[in-house]
Design a protein around this motif. Structure first.
Motif, PDB file in Angstrom:
ATOM      1  N   GLN A  28       0.910  -1.301  -0.052  1.00 14.74           N
ATOM      2  CA  GLN A  28      -0.027   0.081   0.066  1.00 14.74           C
ATOM      3  C   GLN A  28       0.859   1.217   0.026  1.00 14.74           C
ATOM      4  OE1 GLN A  28      -2.774  -0.365   3.398  1.00 14.74           O
ATOM      5  NE2 GLN A  28      -3.940  -2.030   2.317  1.00 14.74           N
ATOM      6  N   PHE A  29       0.523   2.138  -0.914  1.00 12.43           N
ATOM      7  CA  PHE A  29       1.177   3.638  -0.782  1.00 12.43           C
ATOM      8  C   PHE A  29       0.368   4.691  -0.143  1.00 12.43           C
ATOM      9  CE2 PHE A  29       2.825   1.244  -4.361  1.00 12.43           C
ATOM     10  CZ  PHE A  29       4.010   1.212  -4.296  1.00 12.43           C
ATOM     11  N   LYS A  30       0.893   5.412   0.681  1.00  5.01           N
ATOM     12  CA  LYS A  30       0.177   6.517   1.294  1.00  5.01           C
ATOM     13  C   LYS A  30       0.541   7.735   0.359  1.00  5.01           C
ATOM     14  CE  LYS A  30       2.377   4.588   5.292  1.00  5.01           C
ATOM     15  NZ  LYS A  30       3.511   4.684   5.939  1.00  5.01           N
ATOM     16  N   GLY A  56      -1.352  -8.421 -17.657  1.00  5.97           N
ATOM     17  CA  GLY A  56      -2.381  -7.443 -16.858  1.00  5.97           C
ATOM     18  C   GLY A  56      -2.307  -6.165 -17.237  1.00  5.97           C
ATOM     19  N   GLU A  57      -3.757  -5.466 -17.395  1.00  2.00           N
ATOM     20  CA  GLU A  57      -3.592  -4.135 -17.865  1.00  2.00           C
ATOM     21  C   GLU A  57      -2.864  -3.225 -17.127  1.00  2.00           C
ATOM     22  OE1 GLU A  57      -8.180  -3.057 -19.046  1.00  2.00           O
ATOM     23  OE2 GLU A  57      -7.942  -4.182 -17.551  1.00  2.00           O
ATOM     24  N   SER A  58      -2.555  -1.951 -17.717  1.00  2.00           N
ATOM     25  CA  SER A  58      -1.807  -1.040 -16.820  1.00  2.00           C
ATOM     26  C   SER A  58      -2.201  -0.683 -15.459  1.00  2.00           C
ATOM     27  CB  SER A  58      -1.769   0.299 -17.858  1.00  2.00           C
ATOM     28  OG  SER A  58      -0.817   1.203 -17.361  1.00  2.00           O
ATOM     29  N   GLY A  59      -1.280  -0.667 -14.479  1.00  2.09           N
ATOM     30  CA  GLY A  59      -1.837  -0.444 -13.054  1.00  2.09           C
ATOM     31  C   GLY A  59      -2.210  -1.518 -12.436  1.00  2.09           C
ATOM     32  N   GLY A  61      -0.591  -3.836 -11.022  1.00  4.22           N
ATOM     33  CA  GLY A  61       0.463  -4.092  -9.778  1.00  4.22           C
ATOM     34  C   GLY A  61       1.687  -4.737 -10.205  1.00  4.22           C
ATOM     35  N   LYS A  62       1.792  -5.091 -11.682  1.00  5.41           N
ATOM     36  CA  LYS A  62       2.934  -5.888 -11.885  1.00  5.41           C
ATOM     37  C   LYS A  62       4.226  -5.405 -11.394  1.00  5.41           C
ATOM     38  CE  LYS A  62       1.796  -5.600 -16.148  1.00  5.41           C
ATOM     39  NZ  LYS A  62       0.598  -4.526 -16.374  1.00  5.41           N
ATOM     40  N   SER A  63       4.494  -4.098 -11.752  1.00  2.87           N
ATOM     41  CA  SER A  63       5.830  -3.476 -11.496  1.00  2.87           C
ATOM     42  C   SER A  63       6.065  -3.392 -10.293  1.00  2.87           C
ATOM     43  CB  SER A  63       5.927  -2.190 -12.157  1.00  2.87           C
ATOM     44  OG  SER A  63       5.955  -2.284 -13.593  1.00  2.87           O
ATOM     45  N   THR A 227       5.186  -8.690 -19.742  1.00  5.43           N
ATOM     46  CA  THR A 227       5.105  -8.048 -21.161  1.00  5.43           C
ATOM     47  C   THR A 227       3.647  -8.061 -21.393  1.00  5.43           C
ATOM     48  OG1 THR A 227       5.659  -8.576 -23.397  1.00  5.43           O
ATOM     49  CG2 THR A 227       5.337 -10.366 -22.269  1.00  5.43           C
ATOM     50  N   HIS A 228       3.389  -7.181 -22.457  1.00  5.09           N
ATOM     51  CA  HIS A 228       2.100  -7.113 -23.295  1.00  5.09           C
ATOM     52  C   HIS A 228       1.832  -7.970 -24.428  1.00  5.09           C
ATOM     53  CE1 HIS A 228       1.645  -3.482 -20.457  1.00  5.09           C
ATOM     54  NE2 HIS A 228       0.645  -3.954 -20.176  1.00  5.09           N
ATOM     55  N   ASP A 229       3.080  -8.350 -24.644  1.00  7.98           N
ATOM     56  CA  ASP A 229       2.966  -9.148 -26.018  1.00  7.98           C
ATOM     57  C   ASP A 229       2.975 -10.880 -25.700  1.00  7.98           C
ATOM     58  OD1 ASP A 229       4.037 -10.401 -28.175  1.00  7.98           O
ATOM     59  OD2 ASP A 229       5.249  -8.999 -28.710  1.00  7.98           O
TER      60      ASP A 229
END
Ligand SMILES: Nc1ncnc2c1ncn2[C@@H]1O[C@H](COP(=O)(O)OP(=O)(O)OP(=O)(O)O)[C@@H](O)[C@H]1O
Ligand code: SF4
Ligand SMILES: [Mg+2]
Length: 353
Positions: A28-30, A56-59, A61-63, A227-229
């Motif tokens: 979690q980020f404050k 998974g779509e952008s956002g 939580g992958k990174s 990857t998205h590929d």
């Protein structure tokens, strides 16, 4: 560090002896707007010598997941809970000095943007050889030989001459390759590749992917590959994890997930991405709506606001009850196995052809 409530029944590391074991991870980020639940109860395993693909779509939580494994979040602005065991060592509670040591020789990351990893102020050669000297105790000459060898392996022409160049003297593609060389310098046991070849042309991309596979065979490296590929995923990964709103919604072997996906989100995702063997005229169907805000994630199944099949589930389970993700080949969805199979055969499979 705040302790968050553990999802009941979530498996613990005692249930696995995998090389990398992530259990009920929560990050979690404050922020000024409130708490962002970037990763919300994620569990997966990775064996030595295997590759786990994450899509998974952008956002989704992958990174954040991978930066957490590497211990790269500022504890001042983040709360991390759960377990991350690398070769039996718990990383969430590890001291920064221990993590720094591990980041050098046990785990490494290839970022999408090489400028995240390469400093503009030092030569490429110095940035490759200094961590190697620090972690292995090699001499300057040995480190230089190794760096030149790695630069050559990733396809940098005249690597000896380029050793003394600064990153700005490299083209974008060459910087990406230099960063890959940097990640591979110490033969990491765990390599995290976050969109590693997106910026490269197809020929170089194929060379890099082959290189990663060779290194994996030689050293038994465990790889997490984002990857998205889909073509790259099916070529590289053994297992696949599908993430949505900071959670894993489906997991299985790459073949199972790509050919007989079980979760409505995966159906949407695969219908919205070019197929592996398709021509460019293939009609793609975008998933309606957009990913939810992680400041106020939806109750129950996080995909319910966008799901076309929630009316098939009786009562209010989709909006009220979080569907669990079982171990092994599984999807976190309240549809019964029979319902899923009927929908898949009648409505989804024809779209994926
Ligand atoms: N340091 C941070 N502070 C606050 N929120 C953050 C921070 N880092 C990431 N997030 C949020 O966490 C969520 C997950 O982000 P993440 O970067 O993991 O997505 P992703 O799946 O890698 O997406 P992409 O495919 O675009 O790379 C996003 O909502 C993002 O805005
Ligand atoms: S649990 Fe319900 S809302 Fe979620 S994916 Fe399954 S059917 Fe759709
Ligand atoms: Mg990312």
């Amino acid at each position: 560090m705040t302790t968050l409530t553990k999802e009941s029944g979530a498996p613990t590391s005692a249930d696995t002896d995998a090389f990398l074991s992530v259990r009920d991870l929560r990050v979690q980020f404050k922020t000024e707007d409130g708490i962002v639940k970037a990763v919300d109860g994620l569990t997966f395993d990775l064996e030595r010598g295997k590759t786990l693909g994450i899509v998974g779509e952008s956002g989704s939580g992958k990174s954040v997941t991978n930066l957490t494994i590497l211990g790269l979040h500022n504890p001042q602005f983040s709360t991390i809970d759960g377990e991350i065991l690398l070769d039996g060592k718990e990383l969430i509670t590890a001291r920064e000095s221990e993590l720094e040591k591990l980041r050098g020789n046990k785990m490494a990351m290839i970022f999408q943007d090489p400028l995240t990893a390469l400093s503009p102020y030092y030569t490429v050669g110095r940035q490759l050889s200094e961590p190697y000297i620090k972690h292995t105790g090699a001499s300057k000459k040995e480190a230089k030989d190794r760096a030149v060898q790695m630069l050559e392996k990733v396809g940098i022409p005249q690597p000896k001459a380029r050793f003394d160049d600064y990153p700005h003297q490299f083209s974008g593609g060459m910087r990406q390759r230099a960063m890959i060389a940097m990640a591979l310098m110490c033969d990491p046991d765990l390599l995290i590749a976050d969109e590693p070849t997106t910026a490269l042309d197809v020929t170089v991309q194929a060379q890099i992917l082959d290189l990663l596979k060779d290194l994996q065979q030689e050293f038994g490296t465990a790889i997490i590959f984002i990857t998205h590929d889909l073509g790259v995923i099916s070529n590289m990964a053994d297992d696949l994890l599908v993430m949505y709103a900071g959670r894993a919604v489906e997991r299985g072997s790459v073949k199972e997930v790509l050919h007989t996906p079980k979760h409505p989100y995966t159906w949407g995702l695969l219908s919205s991405m070019p197929r592996l063997d398709s021509d460019i005229h293939q009609a793609l169907t975008p998933i309606p709506g957009s990913p939810p805000s992680l400041l106020t994630p939806p109750s129950g199944c996080p995909f319910h606001p966008r799901c076309a099949f929630k009316s098939e589930v009786p009562g209010t389970a989709c909006t009220d009850e979080r569907p669990p993700l079982a171990e092994g080949r599984a999807a976190a969805c309240h549809l019964t196995a029979e319902q899923r199979q009927t929908i898949f055969i009648d409505q989804i499979q024809p779209r994926l052809r």
